[in-house]
Design an enzyme around this catalytic site. Structure first.
Site, PDB file in Angstrom:
ATOM      1  N   ASP A   8       0.906  -1.064  -0.055  1.00  0.00           N
ATOM      2  CA  ASP A   8       0.099  -0.302   0.113  1.00  0.00           C
ATOM      3  C   ASP A   8       1.057   1.197   0.161  1.00  0.00           C
ATOM      4  OD1 ASP A   8      -1.077  -2.151   1.120  1.00  0.00           O
ATOM      5  OD2 ASP A   8      -2.244  -1.036   2.792  1.00  0.00           O
TER       6      ASP A   8
HETATM    7  N1  DQQ Z   1      -2.438  -3.496   4.248  1.00  0.00           N
HETATM    8  C1  DQQ Z   1      -3.886  -3.507   3.971  1.00  0.00           C
HETATM    9  C2  DQQ Z   1      -4.458  -2.534   5.008  1.00  0.00           C
HETATM   10  C3  DQQ Z   1      -3.279  -2.623   6.234  1.00  0.00           C
HETATM   11  C4  DQQ Z   1      -2.142  -2.880   5.394  1.00  0.00           C
HETATM   12  C5  DQQ Z   1      -4.222  -3.393   2.701  1.00  0.00           C
HETATM   13  C6  DQQ Z   1      -0.962  -3.868   6.098  1.00  0.00           C
HETATM   14  O1  DQQ Z   1      -5.494  -2.604   5.441  1.00  0.00           O
HETATM   15  O2  DQQ Z   1      -3.290  -1.456   6.836  1.00  0.00           O
HETATM   16  O3  DQQ Z   1      -3.551  -4.083   1.850  1.00  0.00           O
HETATM   17  O4  DQQ Z   1       0.077  -3.896   5.598  1.00  0.00           O
END
Ligand code: DQQ
Length: 524
Positions: A8
Protein backbone atom coordinates in the site's frame (compact mmCIF):
# COMPACT_ATOMS: atom_id res chain seq x y z
CA UNK A 1 10.33 1.32 -5.94
CA UNK A 2 12.27 -0.59 -3.34
CA UNK A 3 13.05 -4.26 -3.29
CA UNK A 4 11.51 -6.89 -1.00
CA UNK A 5 7.83 -7.06 -0.08
CA UNK A 6 6.09 -3.90 -0.91
CA UNK A 7 2.42 -2.85 -0.93
CA UNK A 8 0.00 0.00 0.00
CA UNK A 9 1.00 3.61 -0.72
CA UNK A 10 0.96 5.60 2.52
CA UNK A 11 0.87 9.31 3.33
CA UNK A 12 1.51 10.71 -0.17
CA UNK A 13 1.98 14.48 -0.10
CA UNK A 14 3.99 17.43 -1.34
CA UNK A 15 6.05 19.30 1.23
CA UNK A 16 8.28 22.29 0.47
CA UNK A 17 8.30 21.34 -3.22
CA UNK A 18 9.27 17.70 -2.60
CA UNK A 19 6.86 14.85 -3.33
CA UNK A 20 6.81 12.15 -0.68
CA UNK A 21 5.62 8.60 -0.98
CA UNK A 22 5.69 6.21 1.94
CA UNK A 23 4.64 2.62 1.45
CA UNK A 24 4.04 -0.63 3.29
CA UNK A 25 7.26 -2.59 3.22
CA UNK A 26 8.62 -5.80 4.65
CA UNK A 27 12.38 -5.38 5.11
CA UNK A 28 12.72 -9.05 6.06
CA UNK A 29 11.37 -10.76 2.98
CA UNK A 30 9.88 -10.64 -0.50
CA UNK A 31 6.25 -10.89 0.56
CA UNK A 32 4.03 -9.34 3.25
CA UNK A 33 4.71 -10.67 6.75
CA UNK A 34 2.83 -10.28 10.01
CA UNK A 35 4.80 -8.35 12.61
CA UNK A 36 7.45 -6.82 10.38
CA UNK A 37 5.75 -4.14 8.29
CA UNK A 38 7.36 -0.66 8.23
CA UNK A 39 6.85 2.56 6.26
CA UNK A 40 9.50 2.81 3.56
CA UNK A 41 9.98 6.28 2.11
CA UNK A 42 10.95 7.77 -1.27
CA UNK A 43 11.11 11.38 -2.44
CA UNK A 44 10.90 13.03 -5.84
CA UNK A 45 10.74 16.42 -7.49
CA UNK A 46 8.76 15.22 -10.50
CA UNK A 47 6.76 12.12 -9.44
CA UNK A 48 8.76 10.13 -12.03
CA UNK A 49 12.31 9.83 -10.69
CA UNK A 50 12.60 8.78 -7.06
CA UNK A 51 15.26 8.72 -4.38
CA UNK A 52 14.88 6.04 -1.73
CA UNK A 53 15.19 7.38 1.81
CA UNK A 54 15.62 5.52 5.07
CA UNK A 55 12.64 3.78 6.66
CA UNK A 56 10.45 6.52 8.12
CA UNK A 57 8.11 4.77 10.55
CA UNK A 58 8.72 1.39 12.15
CA UNK A 59 7.58 -0.56 15.22
CA UNK A 60 8.98 1.17 18.32
CA UNK A 61 6.11 1.56 20.78
CA UNK A 62 3.72 -0.91 22.46
CA UNK A 63 0.98 0.57 20.24
CA UNK A 64 2.74 -0.54 17.05
CA UNK A 65 5.13 -3.32 18.12
CA UNK A 66 3.55 -5.80 15.67
CA UNK A 67 3.60 -3.55 12.64
CA UNK A 68 3.14 -0.03 11.35
CA UNK A 69 0.29 -0.37 8.88
CA UNK A 70 -1.34 2.02 6.45
CA UNK A 71 -2.20 5.65 7.08
CA UNK A 72 -2.38 9.14 5.61
CA UNK A 73 -0.83 12.58 5.81
CA UNK A 74 -2.69 15.69 6.91
CA UNK A 75 -1.21 19.14 6.32
CA UNK A 76 -1.98 21.57 9.15
CA UNK A 77 -2.99 25.18 8.33
CA UNK A 78 0.60 26.28 9.15
CA UNK A 79 2.00 23.76 6.63
CA UNK A 80 3.21 21.14 9.11
CA UNK A 81 2.43 17.57 8.06
CA UNK A 82 1.17 14.95 10.48
CA UNK A 83 0.81 11.21 9.96
CA UNK A 84 -2.01 9.11 11.32
CA UNK A 85 -1.35 5.40 10.86
CA UNK A 86 -2.47 2.03 12.14
CA UNK A 87 -0.30 0.21 14.63
CA UNK A 88 -0.71 -3.40 15.62
CA UNK A 89 -0.15 -3.39 19.35
CA UNK A 90 1.42 -5.95 21.66
CA UNK A 91 -1.95 -7.74 21.93
CA UNK A 92 -2.34 -7.88 18.14
CA UNK A 93 -5.08 -5.23 18.19
CA UNK A 94 -5.35 -2.52 15.55
CA UNK A 95 -5.08 1.03 16.97
CA UNK A 96 -4.39 4.44 15.43
CA UNK A 97 -1.17 6.35 16.09
CA UNK A 98 0.21 9.80 15.41
CA UNK A 99 3.71 10.73 14.18
CA UNK A 100 5.12 14.20 13.48
CA UNK A 101 8.29 15.24 11.63
CA UNK A 102 11.29 15.74 13.89
CA UNK A 103 12.53 18.69 11.87
CA UNK A 104 10.04 20.66 9.80
CA UNK A 105 12.91 22.61 8.17
CA UNK A 106 14.01 19.41 6.43
CA UNK A 107 12.06 19.16 3.13
CA UNK A 108 12.93 15.46 2.99
CA UNK A 109 11.23 14.78 6.33
CA UNK A 110 13.65 11.97 7.11
CA UNK A 111 12.86 11.55 10.79
CA UNK A 112 9.49 11.06 12.42
CA UNK A 113 8.64 11.27 16.11
CA UNK A 114 5.72 9.36 17.51
CA UNK A 115 3.30 10.95 19.91
CA UNK A 116 3.70 9.89 23.56
CA UNK A 117 -0.13 9.83 23.62
CA UNK A 118 -0.28 6.87 21.23
CA UNK A 119 -2.53 5.15 20.57
CA UNK A 120 -4.79 8.11 19.84
CA UNK A 121 -7.76 5.93 18.82
CA UNK A 122 -8.37 2.37 19.96
CA UNK A 123 -11.04 -0.30 20.15
CA UNK A 124 -12.39 -0.61 23.70
CA UNK A 125 -14.97 -2.69 25.52
CA UNK A 126 -17.30 0.33 25.44
CA UNK A 127 -17.09 1.22 21.75
CA UNK A 128 -17.41 -2.41 20.53
CA UNK A 129 -15.06 -1.77 17.65
CA UNK A 130 -13.65 -4.95 16.13
CA UNK A 131 -9.98 -4.93 17.21
CA UNK A 132 -8.86 -7.01 14.25
CA UNK A 133 -10.66 -4.78 11.72
CA UNK A 134 -9.98 -1.15 12.58
CA UNK A 135 -7.41 0.40 10.34
CA UNK A 136 -6.07 2.84 7.75
CA UNK A 137 -6.98 6.41 8.82
CA UNK A 138 -7.71 8.86 5.99
CA UNK A 139 -6.35 12.36 5.60
CA UNK A 140 -8.12 14.44 8.29
CA UNK A 141 -9.97 17.68 7.55
CA UNK A 142 -10.63 20.74 9.67
CA UNK A 143 -14.27 21.81 9.88
CA UNK A 144 -15.89 25.18 10.53
CA UNK A 145 -16.64 24.02 14.11
CA UNK A 146 -12.87 24.05 14.72
CA UNK A 147 -12.70 20.27 14.96
CA UNK A 148 -10.65 17.84 12.94
CA UNK A 149 -12.49 14.91 11.39
CA UNK A 150 -10.97 11.63 10.28
CA UNK A 151 -12.40 8.37 8.99
CA UNK A 152 -11.23 4.81 9.74
CA UNK A 153 -12.33 1.64 7.95
CA UNK A 154 -13.83 -1.35 9.71
CA UNK A 155 -16.66 -3.86 9.61
CA UNK A 156 -19.55 -4.87 11.81
CA UNK A 157 -20.21 -8.50 10.92
CA UNK A 158 -20.55 -8.32 7.10
CA UNK A 159 -21.31 -4.61 7.02
CA UNK A 160 -18.44 -2.43 5.79
CA UNK A 161 -18.20 0.70 7.93
CA UNK A 162 -16.32 3.98 8.12
CA UNK A 163 -16.00 5.28 11.68
CA UNK A 164 -15.76 9.03 12.16
CA UNK A 165 -13.53 10.50 14.87
CA UNK A 166 -13.23 14.15 15.83
CA UNK A 167 -10.55 16.12 17.65
CA UNK A 168 -9.74 19.66 18.71
CA UNK A 169 -5.99 19.19 18.98
CA UNK A 170 -5.22 16.22 16.67
CA UNK A 171 -4.09 14.21 19.70
CA UNK A 172 -7.30 13.54 21.63
CA UNK A 173 -9.86 11.90 19.38
CA UNK A 174 -13.50 11.10 20.15
CA UNK A 175 -15.61 8.61 18.26
CA UNK A 176 -18.66 10.31 16.70
CA UNK A 177 -22.16 9.09 17.56
CA UNK A 178 -22.93 8.31 13.95
CA UNK A 179 -21.09 6.28 11.33
CA UNK A 180 -19.65 8.38 8.51
CA UNK A 181 -20.77 5.81 5.97
CA UNK A 182 -21.57 2.09 5.81
CA UNK A 183 -22.89 -0.54 3.40
CA UNK A 184 -24.38 -3.96 4.08
CA UNK A 185 -22.62 -7.11 3.00
CA UNK A 186 -19.45 -5.51 1.67
CA UNK A 187 -17.05 -6.94 4.27
CA UNK A 188 -14.01 -5.14 5.69
CA UNK A 189 -13.27 -1.68 4.26
CA UNK A 190 -9.52 -1.23 3.99
CA UNK A 191 -7.71 1.97 3.08
CA UNK A 192 -10.80 4.18 2.81
CA UNK A 193 -10.28 7.49 1.05
CA UNK A 194 -12.56 10.55 1.05
CA UNK A 195 -12.05 13.65 -1.06
CA UNK A 196 -13.81 16.47 -2.93
CA UNK A 197 -13.90 16.83 -6.71
CA UNK A 198 -14.91 19.82 -8.78
CA UNK A 199 -18.15 19.40 -10.76
CA UNK A 200 -17.11 21.60 -13.65
CA UNK A 201 -13.37 21.23 -14.10
CA UNK A 202 -10.51 18.78 -13.82
CA UNK A 203 -8.75 21.01 -11.28
CA UNK A 204 -8.14 19.26 -7.95
CA UNK A 205 -9.76 20.35 -4.69
CA UNK A 206 -8.07 20.26 -1.29
CA UNK A 207 -10.05 18.43 1.39
CA UNK A 208 -9.44 21.48 3.59
CA UNK A 209 -11.21 23.83 1.14
CA UNK A 210 -14.90 24.44 1.50
CA UNK A 211 -16.11 25.47 -1.93
CA UNK A 212 -19.22 25.51 -4.00
CA UNK A 213 -19.60 23.29 -7.05
CA UNK A 214 -18.03 20.25 -5.51
CA UNK A 215 -19.05 16.67 -5.03
CA UNK A 216 -17.38 14.10 -2.83
CA UNK A 217 -15.88 10.70 -3.52
CA UNK A 218 -15.67 7.85 -1.07
CA UNK A 219 -13.43 4.88 -1.84
CA UNK A 220 -13.11 1.58 0.01
CA UNK A 221 -10.65 -1.21 -0.73
CA UNK A 222 -12.72 -4.35 -0.29
CA UNK A 223 -10.75 -6.98 1.55
CA UNK A 224 -13.09 -9.65 0.14
CA UNK A 225 -12.35 -9.00 -3.52
CA UNK A 226 -9.11 -6.98 -3.33
CA UNK A 227 -10.46 -4.21 -5.55
CA UNK A 228 -10.90 -0.48 -4.97
CA UNK A 229 -14.51 0.68 -5.34
CA UNK A 230 -15.84 4.21 -5.15
CA UNK A 231 -19.06 6.17 -5.11
CA UNK A 232 -19.76 9.81 -5.93
CA UNK A 233 -21.99 11.63 -3.46
CA UNK A 234 -22.66 14.39 -0.97
CA UNK A 235 -21.12 15.21 2.38
CA UNK A 236 -23.45 16.70 4.98
CA UNK A 237 -21.21 19.05 6.98
CA UNK A 238 -23.74 19.34 9.80
CA UNK A 239 -24.63 15.70 10.35
CA UNK A 240 -21.18 14.60 9.25
CA UNK A 241 -22.29 11.80 7.03
CA UNK A 242 -21.51 10.87 3.48
CA UNK A 243 -24.33 9.73 1.18
CA UNK A 244 -23.72 8.33 -2.31
CA UNK A 245 -25.81 9.77 -5.12
CA UNK A 246 -28.71 7.73 -6.39
CA UNK A 247 -27.34 5.18 -8.82
CA UNK A 248 -23.84 5.33 -7.31
CA UNK A 249 -23.59 2.02 -5.49
CA UNK A 250 -21.24 0.72 -2.82
CA UNK A 251 -19.57 -2.64 -3.04
CA UNK A 252 -18.64 -4.91 -5.86
CA UNK A 253 -21.45 -3.93 -8.20
CA UNK A 254 -20.19 -0.35 -8.07
CA UNK A 255 -17.47 1.52 -9.94
CA UNK A 256 -13.82 0.63 -9.70
CA UNK A 257 -10.74 2.80 -10.14
CA UNK A 258 -9.17 0.02 -12.10
CA UNK A 259 -10.63 -3.21 -13.46
CA UNK A 260 -7.33 -5.07 -13.27
CA UNK A 261 -4.80 -5.22 -10.45
CA UNK A 262 -4.80 -2.05 -8.35
CA UNK A 263 -5.42 -1.97 -4.61
CA UNK A 264 -5.15 -0.06 -1.33
CA UNK A 265 -4.90 3.18 -3.29
CA UNK A 266 -4.80 6.69 -1.89
CA UNK A 267 -5.13 10.20 -3.31
CA UNK A 268 -3.57 13.51 -2.28
CA UNK A 269 -4.02 17.11 -3.33
CA UNK A 270 -0.96 18.42 -5.17
CA UNK A 271 -0.96 22.08 -4.16
CA UNK A 272 1.94 22.83 -6.53
CA UNK A 273 -0.15 22.02 -9.60
CA UNK A 274 -3.71 22.09 -8.26
CA UNK A 275 -4.56 18.54 -9.10
CA UNK A 276 -5.57 15.41 -7.23
CA UNK A 277 -3.22 12.48 -7.67
CA UNK A 278 -4.01 8.82 -7.19
CA UNK A 279 -1.46 6.24 -6.09
CA UNK A 280 -2.19 2.50 -6.17
CA UNK A 281 -0.42 -0.71 -5.34
CA UNK A 282 -0.11 -3.32 -8.10
CA UNK A 283 0.73 -6.76 -6.79
CA UNK A 284 2.37 -9.57 -8.74
CA UNK A 285 0.48 -12.16 -10.80
CA UNK A 286 3.26 -14.68 -10.30
CA UNK A 287 3.31 -17.37 -7.62
CA UNK A 288 4.56 -16.57 -4.12
CA UNK A 289 7.37 -19.09 -4.70
CA UNK A 290 8.42 -17.13 -7.79
CA UNK A 291 8.26 -13.84 -5.85
CA UNK A 292 10.47 -15.25 -3.10
CA UNK A 293 12.89 -16.57 -5.71
CA UNK A 294 13.19 -13.20 -7.44
CA UNK A 295 13.48 -11.49 -4.06
CA UNK A 296 10.77 -8.82 -4.28
CA UNK A 297 7.09 -8.26 -5.00
CA UNK A 298 4.71 -5.37 -5.53
CA UNK A 299 5.01 -2.10 -7.44
CA UNK A 300 3.29 1.28 -7.43
CA UNK A 301 1.28 2.14 -10.55
CA UNK A 302 2.22 5.32 -12.39
CA UNK A 303 0.53 8.15 -10.46
CA UNK A 304 -2.71 9.29 -12.09
CA UNK A 305 -4.44 12.63 -12.10
CA UNK A 306 -8.04 12.02 -11.12
CA UNK A 307 -11.14 14.18 -11.58
CA UNK A 308 -14.91 13.98 -12.01
CA UNK A 309 -16.22 13.22 -15.48
CA UNK A 310 -18.56 15.81 -16.96
CA UNK A 311 -21.45 13.34 -16.53
CA UNK A 312 -20.89 13.74 -12.77
CA UNK A 313 -21.32 10.00 -12.45
CA UNK A 314 -17.81 8.64 -12.58
CA UNK A 315 -14.16 9.61 -12.25
CA UNK A 316 -11.63 9.97 -15.02
CA UNK A 317 -7.95 9.09 -14.60
CA UNK A 318 -4.92 9.93 -16.69
CA UNK A 319 -1.21 9.21 -16.12
CA UNK A 320 0.47 12.31 -14.67
CA UNK A 321 1.75 14.59 -17.40
CA UNK A 322 5.34 14.32 -16.13
CA UNK A 323 5.55 10.71 -17.31
CA UNK A 324 5.69 12.10 -20.86
CA UNK A 325 9.24 13.31 -20.08
CA UNK A 326 10.33 9.70 -20.52
CA UNK A 327 8.99 9.55 -24.07
CA UNK A 328 11.60 9.26 -26.79
CA UNK A 329 11.72 8.28 -30.51
CA UNK A 330 8.11 9.08 -31.39
CA UNK A 331 6.56 6.84 -34.01
CA UNK A 332 3.42 8.11 -35.73
CA UNK A 333 1.38 6.05 -38.12
CA UNK A 334 -0.84 7.80 -40.64
CA UNK A 335 -4.58 7.08 -40.57
CA UNK A 336 -5.27 3.59 -41.84
CA UNK A 337 -8.14 1.22 -42.43
CA UNK A 338 -7.73 -1.96 -40.42
CA UNK A 339 -9.45 -4.71 -42.37
CA UNK A 340 -10.78 -7.88 -40.78
CA UNK A 341 -8.09 -10.23 -39.58
CA UNK A 342 -5.27 -7.68 -39.81
CA UNK A 343 -2.27 -7.66 -37.51
CA UNK A 344 -0.15 -4.60 -38.12
CA UNK A 345 3.23 -4.14 -36.47
CA UNK A 346 4.12 -0.75 -34.98
CA UNK A 347 7.79 -0.59 -35.93
CA UNK A 348 10.58 1.35 -34.31
CA UNK A 349 9.54 1.30 -30.65
CA UNK A 350 11.19 -0.45 -27.75
CA UNK A 351 8.02 -2.40 -27.15
CA UNK A 352 9.05 -3.66 -23.71
CA UNK A 353 8.99 -0.09 -22.41
CA UNK A 354 6.56 2.06 -24.36
CA UNK A 355 3.67 4.47 -24.29
CA UNK A 356 1.04 3.99 -27.02
CA UNK A 357 -1.96 6.12 -27.84
CA UNK A 358 -4.37 4.95 -30.49
CA UNK A 359 -7.75 6.20 -31.67
CA UNK A 360 -10.26 4.22 -33.68
CA UNK A 361 -13.23 5.30 -35.69
CA UNK A 362 -16.08 3.02 -36.56
CA UNK A 363 -18.46 4.17 -39.26
CA UNK A 364 -20.62 1.20 -40.19
CA UNK A 365 -22.67 -0.11 -37.31
CA UNK A 366 -25.10 -2.13 -39.39
CA UNK A 367 -23.69 -5.52 -38.42
CA UNK A 368 -23.08 -4.95 -34.70
CA UNK A 369 -23.45 -8.00 -32.46
CA UNK A 370 -26.49 -7.73 -30.21
CA UNK A 371 -25.80 -7.49 -26.50
CA UNK A 372 -27.71 -10.19 -24.68
CA UNK A 373 -29.44 -8.53 -21.68
CA UNK A 374 -27.90 -11.19 -19.42
CA UNK A 375 -24.36 -10.03 -20.32
CA UNK A 376 -24.05 -7.65 -17.42
CA UNK A 377 -20.65 -8.75 -16.13
CA UNK A 378 -17.99 -7.20 -18.39
CA UNK A 379 -15.15 -9.29 -16.98
CA UNK A 380 -17.03 -12.50 -17.69
CA UNK A 381 -17.84 -11.27 -21.17
CA UNK A 382 -14.15 -10.57 -21.81
CA UNK A 383 -13.27 -14.07 -20.54
CA UNK A 384 -15.80 -15.66 -22.87
CA UNK A 385 -14.92 -13.43 -25.78
CA UNK A 386 -11.16 -13.16 -25.61
CA UNK A 387 -8.97 -11.65 -28.33
CA UNK A 388 -9.06 -14.81 -30.44
CA UNK A 389 -12.88 -14.97 -30.55
CA UNK A 390 -14.00 -13.31 -33.77
CA UNK A 391 -16.81 -10.77 -33.60
CA UNK A 392 -18.25 -8.17 -35.93
CA UNK A 393 -17.26 -4.78 -34.44
CA UNK A 394 -14.14 -5.98 -32.71
CA UNK A 395 -12.19 -7.30 -31.08
CA UNK A 396 -9.79 -4.57 -32.22
CA UNK A 397 -6.93 -3.02 -30.26
CA UNK A 398 -3.33 -3.67 -29.28
CA UNK A 399 -1.18 -6.75 -28.85
CA UNK A 400 1.51 -5.71 -26.40
CA UNK A 401 4.58 -7.49 -25.02
CA UNK A 402 4.24 -9.81 -27.98
CA UNK A 403 6.81 -12.31 -29.22
CA UNK A 404 7.57 -12.19 -32.92
CA UNK A 405 5.71 -15.42 -33.66
CA UNK A 406 2.79 -14.34 -31.43
CA UNK A 407 3.27 -17.30 -29.13
CA UNK A 408 3.01 -14.85 -26.27
CA UNK A 409 1.11 -11.55 -26.13
CA UNK A 410 -1.27 -9.50 -23.99
CA UNK A 411 -4.30 -8.20 -25.88
CA UNK A 412 -5.96 -4.91 -24.90
CA UNK A 413 -9.01 -4.30 -27.06
CA UNK A 414 -12.56 -3.14 -27.61
CA UNK A 415 -15.75 -4.80 -28.79
CA UNK A 416 -18.86 -2.87 -29.70
CA UNK A 417 -22.31 -4.35 -29.13
CA UNK A 418 -25.79 -3.21 -30.08
CA UNK A 419 -27.54 -2.53 -26.78
CA UNK A 420 -31.20 -1.72 -26.29
CA UNK A 421 -31.09 1.99 -27.14
CA UNK A 422 -27.40 2.55 -27.65
CA UNK A 423 -24.12 0.97 -28.60
CA UNK A 424 -22.18 -0.54 -25.73
CA UNK A 425 -18.38 -0.51 -25.67
CA UNK A 426 -16.56 -3.30 -23.89
CA UNK A 427 -12.87 -2.97 -23.04
CA UNK A 428 -10.80 -6.05 -22.23
CA UNK A 429 -7.29 -6.85 -21.12
CA UNK A 430 -6.75 -10.49 -22.06
CA UNK A 431 -3.74 -12.06 -20.35
CA UNK A 432 -4.56 -15.66 -21.31
CA UNK A 433 -1.70 -15.78 -23.86
CA UNK A 434 0.66 -13.46 -21.99
CA UNK A 435 3.13 -16.12 -20.90
CA UNK A 436 3.99 -19.75 -21.45
CA UNK A 437 4.62 -20.07 -17.73
CA UNK A 438 1.60 -21.96 -16.35
CA UNK A 439 2.13 -20.74 -12.77
CA UNK A 440 1.05 -17.14 -13.40
CA UNK A 441 -2.42 -15.79 -12.75
CA UNK A 442 -3.63 -14.95 -16.25
CA UNK A 443 -7.15 -13.78 -15.41
CA UNK A 444 -8.77 -11.64 -18.10
CA UNK A 445 -10.08 -8.20 -17.06
CA UNK A 446 -13.00 -6.28 -18.49
CA UNK A 447 -15.10 -3.16 -18.12
CA UNK A 448 -17.72 -1.25 -20.03
CA UNK A 449 -16.62 2.18 -21.24
CA UNK A 450 -19.19 4.96 -21.07
CA UNK A 451 -18.61 6.41 -24.54
CA UNK A 452 -20.89 6.70 -27.55
CA UNK A 453 -18.94 5.17 -30.45
CA UNK A 454 -21.36 6.65 -32.98
CA UNK A 455 -20.40 10.22 -32.11
CA UNK A 456 -17.05 9.81 -30.40
CA UNK A 457 -13.81 8.19 -31.44
CA UNK A 458 -12.64 5.30 -29.32
CA UNK A 459 -9.29 5.90 -27.70
CA UNK A 460 -6.90 3.59 -25.92
CA UNK A 461 -3.62 4.34 -24.21
CA UNK A 462 -1.34 1.66 -22.84
CA UNK A 463 1.77 2.22 -20.77
CA UNK A 464 3.97 -0.84 -21.04
CA UNK A 465 6.91 -1.59 -18.78
CA UNK A 466 8.28 -5.16 -18.94
CA UNK A 467 5.75 -6.85 -16.64
CA UNK A 468 3.17 -4.07 -16.34
CA UNK A 469 0.51 -2.93 -18.79
CA UNK A 470 -1.59 0.02 -17.61
CA UNK A 471 -4.41 0.72 -20.04
CA UNK A 472 -6.76 3.70 -20.22
CA UNK A 473 -9.89 3.41 -22.38
CA UNK A 474 -12.13 6.28 -23.48
CA UNK A 475 -9.64 8.99 -22.37
CA UNK A 476 -9.37 7.45 -18.90
CA UNK A 477 -12.99 6.50 -18.24
CA UNK A 478 -12.15 2.82 -17.76
CA UNK A 479 -8.70 1.75 -16.61
CA UNK A 480 -7.13 -1.66 -16.19
CA UNK A 481 -3.71 -2.73 -15.03
CA UNK A 482 -2.20 -6.13 -15.72
CA UNK A 483 0.98 -7.88 -14.58
CA UNK A 484 2.35 -10.28 -17.17
CA UNK A 485 5.58 -12.27 -17.44
CA UNK A 486 6.37 -13.19 -21.03
CA UNK A 487 9.05 -15.88 -21.14
CA UNK A 488 10.58 -14.95 -24.51
CA UNK A 489 12.12 -11.72 -23.23
CA UNK A 490 13.89 -13.60 -20.44
CA UNK A 491 14.58 -17.01 -21.99
CA UNK A 492 15.46 -16.00 -25.51
CA UNK A 493 16.49 -12.46 -24.75
CA UNK A 494 14.31 -11.50 -27.72
CA UNK A 495 12.86 -8.01 -28.20
CA UNK A 496 9.16 -7.44 -27.56
CA UNK A 497 6.84 -6.41 -30.39
CA UNK A 498 3.81 -4.16 -30.57
CA UNK A 499 0.91 -4.78 -32.95
CA UNK A 500 -2.49 -3.34 -33.75
CA UNK A 501 -5.10 -5.96 -34.61
CA UNK A 502 -8.66 -6.34 -35.76
CA UNK A 503 -10.29 -9.71 -35.29
CA UNK A 504 -13.79 -8.50 -36.15
CA UNK A 505 -15.50 -9.01 -39.49
CA UNK A 506 -15.93 -5.25 -40.02
CA UNK A 507 -13.15 -2.81 -40.87
CA UNK A 508 -12.27 -0.08 -38.41
CA UNK A 509 -10.17 3.01 -39.05
CA UNK A 510 -7.11 3.98 -37.04
CA UNK A 511 -7.41 7.76 -36.98
CA UNK A 512 -4.33 8.35 -34.87
CA UNK A 513 -1.49 6.25 -33.57
CA UNK A 514 1.44 7.63 -31.62
CA UNK A 515 3.91 5.43 -29.82
CA UNK A 516 7.02 6.26 -27.91
CA UNK A 517 9.87 4.24 -26.48
CA UNK A 518 10.16 5.13 -22.82
CA UNK A 519 13.41 6.00 -21.07
CA UNK A 520 14.07 4.42 -17.71
CA UNK A 521 12.98 6.40 -14.67
CA UNK A 522 15.36 6.57 -11.74
CA UNK A 523 13.74 4.70 -8.89
CA UNK A 524 16.52 3.23 -6.78
N1 DQQ B 1 -2.42 -3.50 4.14
C1 DQQ B 1 -3.86 -3.56 4.05
C2 DQQ B 1 -4.28 -2.50 5.02
C3 DQQ B 1 -3.30 -2.59 6.10
C4 DQQ B 1 -2.04 -2.89 5.38
C5 DQQ B 1 -4.33 -3.36 2.65
C6 DQQ B 1 -1.13 -3.81 6.12
O1 DQQ B 1 -5.58 -2.64 5.49
O2 DQQ B 1 -3.19 -1.45 6.89
O3 DQQ B 1 -3.49 -3.95 1.71
O4 DQQ B 1 0.12 -3.93 5.46
Amino acid sequence: MGLMGHSDPNGPMIYKGIYHLFYQYNPKGAVWMWGSIVWAHSTSTDLVNWTPQSVAIYPSQPSDSNGTWSGSATIFPDGTPAMLFTGVNTLGQQVQNLAMPKNTCDPYLLEWVKSPSNPVMAPTRENHINASSFRDPTTAWLCADGRWKVVIGSKINRKGVAYLYTSEDFVHWIEAQNLFHSAEDTGMWECVDFFPVSVNSSVGVDLQMLRSNIKYVFKASLDDTKHDYYTVGEYDHVKNVYTPDEGSVDGDSGLRYDYGKFYASKTFFDSARNRRILWGWVNESSSVTADIKKGWSGIQAIPRTIWLDKSGKQLVQWPIQEIEKLRTNAVRLPGKILKKGSVLEVPGVTAAQADVEITFNVSDFSTGEVLDPSWTNPQLLCCQKGASVKGSLGPFGLLVLASESLQEYTAVFFRIFKGKNKYVVLMCSDQSRSSLNPDNDKTTYGAFVDVDPVHEQLSLRSLIDHSVVESFGGQGKSCMTARVYPTFTVKEDAPAHLYVFNNGSESVTITRLSAWSMKKAKIN
